[in-house]
Design an enzyme around this catalytic site. Sequence first.
Site, PDB file in Angstrom:
ATOM      1  N   HIS A  54      38.068  45.920  43.328  1.00  0.00           N
ATOM      2  CA  HIS A  54      38.401  44.693  43.301  1.00  0.00           C
ATOM      3  C   HIS A  54      38.552  43.894  44.487  1.00  0.00           C
ATOM      4  CE1 HIS A  54      40.402  47.271  40.124  1.00  0.00           C
ATOM      5  NE2 HIS A  54      40.188  46.111  39.289  1.00  0.00           N
TER       6      HIS A  54
ATOM      7  N   ASP B 121      40.086  49.217  47.041  1.00  0.00           N
ATOM      8  CA  ASP B 121      39.465  50.200  46.354  1.00  0.00           C
ATOM      9  C   ASP B 121      38.100  50.166  46.011  1.00  0.00           C
ATOM     10  OD1 ASP B 121      39.456  48.261  44.647  1.00  0.00           O
ATOM     11  OD2 ASP B 121      40.527  48.924  43.373  1.00  0.00           O
TER      12      ASP B 121
ATOM     13  N   SER C 129      39.526  43.863  34.399  1.00  0.00           N
ATOM     14  CA  SER C 129      40.517  44.016  35.314  1.00  0.00           C
ATOM     15  C   SER C 129      40.196  42.859  36.395  1.00  0.00           C
ATOM     16  CB  SER C 129      40.700  45.281  36.132  1.00  0.00           C
ATOM     17  OG  SER C 129      39.414  45.730  36.627  1.00  0.00           O
TER      18      SER C 129
END
Length: 940
Positions: A416, A413, A237
């Site tokens: 990221h 979070d 990600s």
Amino acid sequence: MSAPPPPPPPPAAAAARDPVTPEARLGPVTPEPRASGPPSQAQPLLRQETTGEEEGEETGGQGAWGTGTAEQRRRGWGEADEGPGKAGGAEAAGSGTAAGAAGDGRGSGRPLHGWLPRRPPPCCPCAAPLPRSAAHCCHGGTKMAALAYHLGKREINHYFSVRSAKVLALLAVLLLAACHLASRRYRGNDSCEYLLSSGRFLGEKVWQPHSCMMHKYKMSEAKNCLVDKHIAFIGDSRIRQLFYSFVKILNPQFKEEGNKHENIPFEDKTSSVKVDFLWHPEVNGSMKQCIKVWTEDSVAKPHVIVAGAATWSIKIHNGSDEALSQYKMNITSIAPLLEKLAKTSDVYWVLQDPVYEDLLSESRKMITNEKIEAYNEAAVSILNSSTRNSKSNVKLFSVSKLIAQETIMESLDGLHLPESSRETSAMILMNVYCNKVVKPVDGSCCQPRPPLTLIQKLAACFFTLSIIGYLIFYVIHRNAHRKNKPCTDLESGEEKKNIINTPVSSLEILLQSFCKLGLIMAYFYMCDRANLFMKENKFYTHSSFFIPIIYILVLGVFYNENTKEPKVLNREQTDEWKGWMQLVILIYHISGASTFLPVYMHVRVLVAAYLFQTGYGHFSYFWIKGDFGIHRVCQVLFRLNFLVVVLCIVMDRPYQFYYFVPLVTVWFMVIYVTLALWPQIIQKKANGNCLWHLGLLLKLAFLLLCICFLAYSQGAFEKIFSLWPLSKCFELKGNVYEWWFRWRLDRYVVFHGMLFAFIYLALQRRQILSEGKGEPLFSNKISNFLLFISVVSFLTYSIWASSCKNKAECNELHPSVSVVQIVAFILIRNIPGYARSVYSSFFAWFGKISLELFICQYHIWLAADTRGVLVLIPGNPTLNIIVSTFIFVCVAHEISQITTDLAQILIPKDNPSLFKRLACTVAFFCGLLILSSIQDKSRL
């Protein structure tokens, strides 16, 4: 008991002081007597000795390596030389010229202590000799402090001269060059490695790579670079985030949508750019198979591959040691494949960014910074050891870790990165790949050194031969000097000396000047073309601009002296004016203050003020002297253009790149043609018949009409300056738009300067002005009224400029209204008699070399053609600015002296010799144009 009066100065021919331009500094020398009497209470530490030679030109005669002539400087005669010195500067139109007063460019070669009174003040019988300003300090600590200050200043001025400063600057350059050369050899010379691995934040969001500059790519630039290219991002990600930020450089409207755990394609059909994200969150067999396919299929193989993964493995295996061991095995098997791809494609392995553990959800608590560091160490050791005999071709993208350390606290979070950090990493990737293709001026990272052109090679040969020639002359002179040493007469036993006076030839002075100029040009090239010294991007903050402004203002006020003549715009005052304006402009450039619109608008007024002085000075000279000879024209053109022509050759830059010099050169020619064309109207002729004043006003009106026509007819302007060979001088990037924009921005201010000079000289001629020492310029009522109007006008313009919202609209009004603040400043500075009677010697010193300072800053103070900042001392911005500024000022002063020496040799007074030199100059430029055309064809 008062001190005896100083001895009378030796007789000498007094030269009439001429009003001159802000740029012209040359002229034949007429010796003047040394000034007598004490100096004022404060003088700059770098005391500049002057000699009395002037013919209406600005200074330029200060001894570069001491006082005296070029021959004396060559022989090393010091500043304590008792002979008359060289001219101080006559830059602006000294109002005294209009009255026919004698020139005031006198200077003394005596040490500073020679100026001090020989007896103590009456009120301080026990004190050591003090200047007049300290004579009243008769109370304990105050007296001792003043005594210590003036004695200390005397010692500093005696031992720390301009010459010693230049020697210190030379030693600093040699030491810094050696240190940087050793550092390059030890740490490597690849700026791409620095871009990918190190740097720091300037402010909140501006990333500064170590030792080089990063370009901010626009959409059009990125598409041109990546045309027909395929870029692949493969990983988890975090790599997906990097993919989105990279794509947004190509298409800012691209949205982050769709299934996150799948492949995401992007294609720009206009430029045939294809960018893919491949979802492979773990380094496992699946990722290996994808990479293996690329090694076997040359058609599908991407041009750029960006890969990385680890946090997913930590999460699904709960941070176990077995997972780390498996990661090492998998990346070991993938490393040879990546190495094989790296031989034909650019491959980057992205190391894992740290996390902000306090914000991590419960399902991600096992992703600790300790685990991430262990995975990064494994990737680095394996990828770097994938090849045994040479360095790995797989590039480690580790700089994102440094970026994340500063910004991960802003994460939503904890895992990221915030968007600004991702954009920085994407821009770094774009710089790594595209800088060598696009070659942006302000993107020095990953750019190879530009190859030497034919003209640069010929220039290097010329300067090398000049150095060799001067060394030969020097050796011959030393041998002759030894032969002329005192010898003992064997019969009488007395020493006798062969009195043979060998004058220094013009050829030797010429070779000496080109020798020094060649060494200086080598420093220019090292700073801004070679990769020896570092470069950094500018970063504007209010403190970086205003704090230095306050500092130089305090210094300027502290170092003040009395003017020799309290005339309007006298020589010292115009030197001061140019000096503080130039210092403000330098601070404006190095701080990047052009991004702050109020500062930009005020600096535009400073540039306009320089052009105002150009109109005022040249008009005054021609009006009073009536000297329209070719010698005067050649002097001014040489003074303005010599350094720029040399830099165009050495630095491979077009003439228009140094925009201010073409601007003042063209305006000088406009003024000259306007006044030299029939009928030639000068003050002497106009005094006999007032109708000649009307004729001059008609000339000025016609000039204004021509300016308005060219300003509003861009097509006509471009046609004129697109004609060959004018196009070779005024084109930039293939067109003359930049030249038209620069000319149009200050199109009226030179005319305003000429008109102001005409009005002022007319009032002075009719004795309407009171220009005595301490006297107001007009009667008290009129002076107070004009002073009030001037202050209001000055503040009104500043308020308007500070409230500007749009640069384009303000630039449109600037040509018409800038004269308001300029004239207001002149009146404020000159109406009060006490203000007109003093000047800042600190600012005046810099004003005498303002042209050199403006030009030299392009390459040895700033970097990347003014887009960045030169870094001589990395890691300490304050010390770097101090050292680089010291060297920069010394170089500018030395170039000023070289220009003066060369002008005296290359521009003779007799017309036959001068026309021969002009023929050689024309032949030189014709050859230069031919070589330039050959170079342009070879580049196509």
